[in-house]
Design a protein around this motif. Structure first.
Motif, mmCIF file in Angstrom:
data_model
loop_
_atom_site.group_PDB
_atom_site.id
_atom_site.type_symbol
_atom_site.label_atom_id
_atom_site.label_comp_id
_atom_site.label_asym_id
_atom_site.label_seq_id
_atom_site.Cartn_x
_atom_site.Cartn_y
_atom_site.Cartn_z
ATOM 1 N N ILE A 63 0.869 -1.185 0.000
ATOM 2 C CA ILE A 63 0.000 0.000 0.000
ATOM 3 C C ILE A 63 0.904 1.232 0.000
ATOM 4 N N ALA A 64 0.450 2.306 -0.621
ATOM 5 C CA ALA A 64 1.068 3.624 -0.460
ATOM 6 C C ALA A 64 0.088 4.518 0.293
ATOM 7 N N ILE A 65 0.578 5.197 1.322
ATOM 8 C CA ILE A 65 -0.205 6.162 2.090
ATOM 9 C C ILE A 65 0.467 7.507 1.893
ATOM 10 N N THR A 66 -0.264 8.485 1.350
ATOM 11 C CA THR A 66 0.412 9.687 0.908
ATOM 12 C C THR A 66 -0.531 10.876 0.836
ATOM 13 N N ASP A 67 0.021 12.062 0.655
ATOM 14 C CA ASP A 67 -0.754 13.217 0.207
ATOM 15 C C ASP A 67 -0.062 13.856 -0.998
ATOM 16 N N SER A 68 0.861 13.118 -1.593
ATOM 17 C CA SER A 68 1.603 13.579 -2.756
ATOM 18 C C SER A 68 0.788 13.417 -4.026
ATOM 19 N N GLY A 69 1.077 14.248 -5.024
ATOM 20 C CA GLY A 69 0.413 14.108 -6.313
ATOM 21 C C GLY A 69 1.029 13.026 -7.168
ATOM 22 N N GLY A 70 2.366 13.027 -7.280
ATOM 23 C CA GLY A 70 3.026 12.091 -8.177
ATOM 24 C C GLY A 70 2.804 10.646 -7.811
ATOM 25 N N ILE A 71 2.789 10.321 -6.533
ATOM 26 C CA ILE A 71 2.639 8.926 -6.121
ATOM 27 C C ILE A 71 1.279 8.378 -6.534
ATOM 28 N N GLN A 72 0.272 9.238 -6.594
ATOM 29 C CA GLN A 72 -1.039 8.790 -7.078
ATOM 30 C C GLN A 72 -0.926 8.269 -8.513
ATOM 31 N N GLU A 73 -0.102 8.930 -9.319
ATOM 32 C CA GLU A 73 0.071 8.523 -10.717
ATOM 33 C C GLU A 73 0.895 7.248 -10.834
ATOM 34 N N GLY A 99 -0.512 -0.354 -10.448
ATOM 35 C CA GLY A 99 -1.601 -1.134 -9.876
ATOM 36 C C GLY A 99 -1.483 -1.355 -8.385
ATOM 37 N N ILE A 100 -0.807 -0.457 -7.678
ATOM 38 C CA ILE A 100 -0.630 -0.566 -6.229
ATOM 39 C C ILE A 100 -1.675 0.297 -5.537
ATOM 40 N N PRO A 101 -2.394 -0.226 -4.531
ATOM 41 C CA PRO A 101 -3.386 0.593 -3.824
ATOM 42 C C PRO A 101 -2.742 1.837 -3.217
ATOM 43 N N CYS A 102 -3.361 2.983 -3.458
ATOM 44 C CA CYS A 102 -2.863 4.251 -2.938
ATOM 45 C C CYS A 102 -3.952 4.908 -2.105
ATOM 46 N N LEU A 103 -3.649 5.209 -0.869
ATOM 47 C CA LEU A 103 -4.581 5.883 0.038
ATOM 48 C C LEU A 103 -4.107 7.325 0.187
ATOM 49 N N THR A 104 -4.851 8.241 -0.411
ATOM 50 C CA THR A 104 -4.444 9.647 -0.472
ATOM 51 C C THR A 104 -5.204 10.444 0.575
ATOM 52 N N THR A 136 -6.804 9.035 -11.613
ATOM 53 C CA THR A 136 -6.264 7.987 -10.737
ATOM 54 C C THR A 136 -7.351 7.359 -9.875
ATOM 55 N N LEU A 137 -8.475 8.059 -9.721
ATOM 56 C CA LEU A 137 -9.625 7.508 -8.990
ATOM 57 C C LEU A 137 -10.523 6.697 -9.913
ATOM 58 N N THR A 138 -10.783 7.219 -11.109
ATOM 59 C CA THR A 138 -11.737 6.577 -12.017
ATOM 60 C C THR A 138 -11.120 5.423 -12.794
ATOM 61 N N GLU A 139 -9.808 5.523 -13.075
ATOM 62 C CA GLU A 139 -9.162 4.479 -13.868
ATOM 63 C C GLU A 139 -7.989 3.826 -13.144
ATOM 64 N N GLY A 140 -7.688 4.302 -11.945
ATOM 65 C CA GLY A 140 -6.508 3.808 -11.253
ATOM 66 C C GLY A 140 -6.808 3.140 -9.933
ATOM 67 N N SER A 141 -5.798 3.090 -9.079
ATOM 68 C CA SER A 141 -5.883 2.363 -7.809
ATOM 69 C C SER A 141 -5.893 3.305 -6.621
ATOM 70 N N ASN A 142 -6.256 4.562 -6.851
ATOM 71 C CA ASN A 142 -6.200 5.586 -5.820
ATOM 72 C C ASN A 142 -7.543 5.738 -5.107
ATOM 73 N N ARG A 143 -7.484 6.063 -3.815
ATOM 74 C CA ARG A 143 -8.680 6.373 -3.023
ATOM 75 C C ARG A 143 -8.392 7.608 -2.184
#
Length: 366
Positions: A283-293, A299-304, A314-321
């Protein structure tokens, strides 16, 4: 094109360096272009800038403005004055600014007021949150430049809705992924965990630096407790931004993280080492912009930890929340219990954006 065109490429802060690198290398290969690499010095810590130049094979900057830190107004003003002098000494034909940091808006303003043409790489991104300094920089820059290179179709739509003429907009894809592919073999070979003395089979990577998360002591205290509790589910490797470390120390919260047995605090890393940590994380836990991309691409879950994102693809087509600080532990539990399905990356997120950008610039010059 027979005449040599002088193109200034502006590098300012850690997120910029990785975007500049593939474009710099691509422009350096064409006969019609002379590239001048300008480092504003907005990030002047070696871990935040010099290591990125080494990682991507960038040369020593042709110009270093050395503006350093300061308030938003001080930093923007210093960059404008210093870069104006550079342009007056040797006038570039085009200036390329990148991303959404203070130097992006400052160099664009200085150049445009001198009648120099400016292109903005990563144009059109919008969070709709004007309390974010980056959003102001995006709006200002996109309103005044001559050429807007967008990373996604929603960015095109944002610009058109703001009245930008369509002939100024070129959809070129996501340059961040060019950067990743440029050094992907080295990322795969990096043994970052061992270098850091960490023996972990699974972990979450953490980065936090935005004022909305770290400047308010109550919010930061809540986040620290959520991180400590999350570490009981999965160990956390927390790359602590200098600004975040200062806030943790001043609020007396650093010791809470240091004493948590499954929280591992590390210094900011160069791109190769950091991306090795990301590619190996659950998992990635972040508030960064680039890591969301990057996590969307991988395909790694990202918790923003933000209320909005300027990268909705990154929300509609990616693994970001997106989530609030109080939701972190529950969301970590949910993600750890999910079967992760990799999606196809968004359109033109293919590691070939630099070539399209060079072709776009050549067309405008020709």
């Amino acid at each position: 094109m027979s005449a040599t065109v002088l193109v200034d490429v502006i590098a300012a802060a850690r997120p910029n360096f990785m975007k500049v690198a593939p474009l710099y290398h691509a422009l350096s290969k064409v006969s019609w272009c002379r590239v001048r690499l300008v480092h504003t010095g907005q990030h002047y810590d070696a871990n935040m800038s010099d290591s990125f130049f080494r990682d991507f094979g960038l040369p020593k900057p042709d110009v270093h403005l050395e503006v350093g830190s300061g308030s938003h107004a001080e930093q923007t003003g210093r960059v404008m004055m210093a870069y104006e002098n550079v342009c007056l000494e040797e006038r570039p034909d085009w200036v390329i600014v990148v991303g959404d940091v203070n130097s992006t808006a400052a160099c664009a303003l200085a150049a445009v007021k001198l009648g120099i043409r400016v292109a903005h790489l990563e144009a059109g991104l919008r969070s709709r949150d004007r309390s974010m300094p980056e959003e102001i920089n995006r709006l200002v820059t996109d309103a005044i430049v001559d050429l807007l290179w967008t990373p996604s179709r929603d960015a095109d739509a944002n610009l058109l809705a703001e009245g930008i003429p369509p002939e100024k907009i070129d959809f070129v894809g996501n340059i961040m992924l060019d950067s990743f592919e440029l050094v992907r073999p080295r990322i795969a070979k990096a043994d970052t965990l061992a270098k850091l003395g960490l023996d972990l089979d699974r972990y979450a990577i953490v980065t936090l630096h935005r004022p909305s998360n770290v400047d308010d002591p109550a919010t930061l205290a809540l986040l620290v407790e959520q991180l400590v509790e999350s570490s009981e589910r999965v160990p956390l490797v927390f790359a602590v931004h200098p600004r975040t470390r200062a806030r943790l120390e001043s609020s007396g919260l650093l010791e809470r993280l240091e004493s948590a047995p499954a929280v591992y605090l590390i210094e900011p890393q160069g791109y190769i080492d950091f991306m090795h940590l990301v590619t190996s994380a659950q998992i990635a836990i972040t508030d960064s912009g680039g890591i969301q991309e990057e996590t969307t691409y991988l395909g790694i879950p990202c918790l923003t930890l933000r209320e909005n994102t300027e990268r909705p693809v990154t929300l509609t087509e990616g693994s970001n929340r997106l989530l609030k600080p109080a939701e972190l532990v529950a969301t970590v539990d949910q993600v750890l219990g999910d079967e992760i399905r990799r999606r196809t990356p968004p359109e033109l997120w293919d590691g070939q954006a630099a070539g399209r950008i060079v072709a776009s610039l050549a067309q405008r010059i020709g």
